[in-house]
Design a protein around this motif. Structure first.
Motif, PDB file in Angstrom:
ATOM      1  N   TYR A  50       0.862  -1.184   0.000  1.00  0.00           N
ATOM      2  CA  TYR A  50       0.000   0.000   0.000  1.00  0.00           C
ATOM      3  C   TYR A  50       0.895   1.229   0.000  1.00  0.00           C
ATOM      4  O   TYR A  50       1.814   1.343   0.816  1.00  0.00           O
ATOM      5  CB  TYR A  50      -0.909   0.015   1.238  1.00  0.00           C
ATOM      6  CG  TYR A  50      -1.693   1.297   1.367  1.00  0.00           C
ATOM      7  CD1 TYR A  50      -2.806   1.528   0.562  1.00  0.00           C
ATOM      8  CD2 TYR A  50      -1.312   2.286   2.252  1.00  0.00           C
ATOM      9  CE1 TYR A  50      -3.524   2.702   0.663  1.00  0.00           C
ATOM     10  CE2 TYR A  50      -2.022   3.462   2.367  1.00  0.00           C
ATOM     11  CZ  TYR A  50      -3.127   3.672   1.566  1.00  0.00           C
ATOM     12  OH  TYR A  50      -3.832   4.838   1.649  1.00  0.00           O
ATOM     13  N   THR A  51       0.653   2.141  -0.937  1.00  0.00           N
ATOM     14  CA  THR A  51       1.429   3.377  -1.043  1.00  0.00           C
ATOM     15  C   THR A  51       0.480   4.563  -1.011  1.00  0.00           C
ATOM     16  O   THR A  51      -0.561   4.548  -1.660  1.00  0.00           O
ATOM     17  CB  THR A  51       2.233   3.409  -2.361  1.00  0.00           C
ATOM     18  OG1 THR A  51       3.066   2.259  -2.413  1.00  0.00           O
ATOM     19  CG2 THR A  51       3.079   4.651  -2.463  1.00  0.00           C
ATOM     20  N   ASN A  52       0.864   5.594  -0.250  1.00  0.00           N
ATOM     21  CA  ASN A  52       0.084   6.824  -0.176  1.00  0.00           C
ATOM     22  C   ASN A  52       1.016   8.000  -0.420  1.00  0.00           C
ATOM     23  O   ASN A  52       2.056   8.119   0.223  1.00  0.00           O
ATOM     24  CB  ASN A  52      -0.592   6.955   1.194  1.00  0.00           C
ATOM     25  CG  ASN A  52      -1.441   8.204   1.283  1.00  0.00           C
ATOM     26  OD1 ASN A  52      -0.951   9.270   1.578  1.00  0.00           O
ATOM     27  ND2 ASN A  52      -2.721   8.045   1.013  1.00  0.00           N
ATOM     28  N   TYR A  53       0.646   8.856  -1.366  1.00  0.00           N
ATOM     29  CA  TYR A  53       1.426  10.034  -1.735  1.00  0.00           C
ATOM     30  C   TYR A  53       0.575  11.261  -1.488  1.00  0.00           C
ATOM     31  O   TYR A  53      -0.616  11.282  -1.812  1.00  0.00           O
ATOM     32  CB  TYR A  53       1.810   9.950  -3.214  1.00  0.00           C
ATOM     33  CG  TYR A  53       2.362  11.234  -3.765  1.00  0.00           C
ATOM     34  CD1 TYR A  53       3.695  11.568  -3.585  1.00  0.00           C
ATOM     35  CD2 TYR A  53       1.548  12.115  -4.463  1.00  0.00           C
ATOM     36  CE1 TYR A  53       4.204  12.756  -4.087  1.00  0.00           C
ATOM     37  CE2 TYR A  53       2.050  13.299  -4.973  1.00  0.00           C
ATOM     38  CZ  TYR A  53       3.374  13.617  -4.781  1.00  0.00           C
ATOM     39  OH  TYR A  53       3.877  14.786  -5.269  1.00  0.00           O
ATOM     40  N   LYS A  54       1.186  12.303  -0.909  1.00  0.00           N
ATOM     41  CA  LYS A  54       0.446  13.538  -0.667  1.00  0.00           C
ATOM     42  C   LYS A  54       1.352  14.726  -0.934  1.00  0.00           C
ATOM     43  O   LYS A  54       2.514  14.737  -0.536  1.00  0.00           O
ATOM     44  CB  LYS A  54      -0.064  13.587   0.773  1.00  0.00           C
ATOM     45  CG  LYS A  54      -0.976  14.752   1.046  1.00  0.00           C
ATOM     46  CD  LYS A  54      -1.578  14.659   2.432  1.00  0.00           C
ATOM     47  CE  LYS A  54      -2.553  15.795   2.662  1.00  0.00           C
ATOM     48  NZ  LYS A  54      -3.126  15.742   4.002  1.00  0.00           N
ATOM     49  N   ASN A  55       0.806  15.730  -1.610  1.00  0.00           N
ATOM     50  CA  ASN A  55       1.502  16.969  -1.915  1.00  0.00           C
ATOM     51  C   ASN A  55       0.662  18.115  -1.360  1.00  0.00           C
ATOM     52  O   ASN A  55      -0.453  18.339  -1.821  1.00  0.00           O
ATOM     53  CB  ASN A  55       1.682  17.097  -3.427  1.00  0.00           C
ATOM     54  CG  ASN A  55       2.392  18.362  -3.836  1.00  0.00           C
ATOM     55  OD1 ASN A  55       2.712  19.213  -3.025  1.00  0.00           O
ATOM     56  ND2 ASN A  55       2.633  18.478  -5.125  1.00  0.00           N
ATOM     57  N   ASP A  56       1.165  18.828  -0.366  1.00  0.00           N
ATOM     58  CA  ASP A  56       0.452  19.963   0.235  1.00  0.00           C
ATOM     59  C   ASP A  56       1.036  21.263  -0.302  1.00  0.00           C
ATOM     60  O   ASP A  56       2.240  21.495  -0.224  1.00  0.00           O
ATOM     61  CB  ASP A  56       0.595  19.957   1.761  1.00  0.00           C
ATOM     62  CG  ASP A  56      -0.116  18.788   2.400  1.00  0.00           C
ATOM     63  OD1 ASP A  56      -1.160  18.382   1.860  1.00  0.00           O
ATOM     64  OD2 ASP A  56       0.368  18.288   3.420  1.00  0.00           O
ATOM     65  N   ASN A  57       0.144  22.113  -0.840  1.00  0.00           N
ATOM     66  CA  ASN A  57       0.570  23.383  -1.406  1.00  0.00           C
ATOM     67  C   ASN A  57      -0.492  24.419  -1.075  1.00  0.00           C
ATOM     68  O   ASN A  57      -1.656  24.241  -1.403  1.00  0.00           O
ATOM     69  CB  ASN A  57       0.737  23.218  -2.917  1.00  0.00           C
ATOM     70  CG  ASN A  57       1.186  24.470  -3.595  1.00  0.00           C
ATOM     71  OD1 ASN A  57       0.607  25.529  -3.409  1.00  0.00           O
ATOM     72  ND2 ASN A  57       2.218  24.344  -4.398  1.00  0.00           N
ATOM     73  N   ASP A  58      -0.098  25.519  -0.448  1.00  0.00           N
ATOM     74  CA  ASP A  58      -1.060  26.553  -0.053  1.00  0.00           C
ATOM     75  C   ASP A  58      -1.665  27.275  -1.253  1.00  0.00           C
ATOM     76  O   ASP A  58      -2.840  27.628  -1.243  1.00  0.00           O
ATOM     77  CB  ASP A  58      -0.388  27.568   0.874  1.00  0.00           C
ATOM     78  CG  ASP A  58      -0.028  26.959   2.217  1.00  0.00           C
ATOM     79  OD1 ASP A  58      -0.682  25.966   2.606  1.00  0.00           O
ATOM     80  OD2 ASP A  58       0.910  27.460   2.866  1.00  0.00           O
TER      81      ASP A  58
END
Length: 97
Positions: A50-58
């Protein structure tokens, strides 16, 4: 069984001034196992990840994705067996000269 985690900060610079500041995060966990037959050198392997990718950008919002991947395999160690000794296998008969 295993896991991995990494996170990095994205910053713009002179060469890449169009990239906004962002936080990139990746998390993965996996499980795998294998079984080898007792009488034959045949191994069955299976695993899942299981892989989870997240990119947070305001400025441009967030991007997130996750995925399950699974695999299975069978392998035979040919050096330890004679092909004529396998049960239910056809025998190759060489012509005599």
């Amino acid at each position: 069984m295993g896991s991995e985690f990494y996170q990095q900060q994205q910053q713009s610079n002179k060469q890449a001034n169009h990239f906004p500041p962002a936080t990139l995060r990746n998390i993965a966990v996996w499980l795998e196992d294998e079984i080898t037959l007792n009488k034959l050198p045949i191994t069955f392997s299976a695993g899942t990840r299981y892989t989870n990718y997240k990119n947070d950008n305001d400025k441009h919002g967030n991007n997130q994705d996750s995925e399950w991947t699974s695999r299975a395999a069978q392998s035979v160690l040919a050096q330890q067996i004679g092909w004529n000794s396998l049960p239910l296998m056809p025998r190759v008969i060489e012509p005599q000269h």
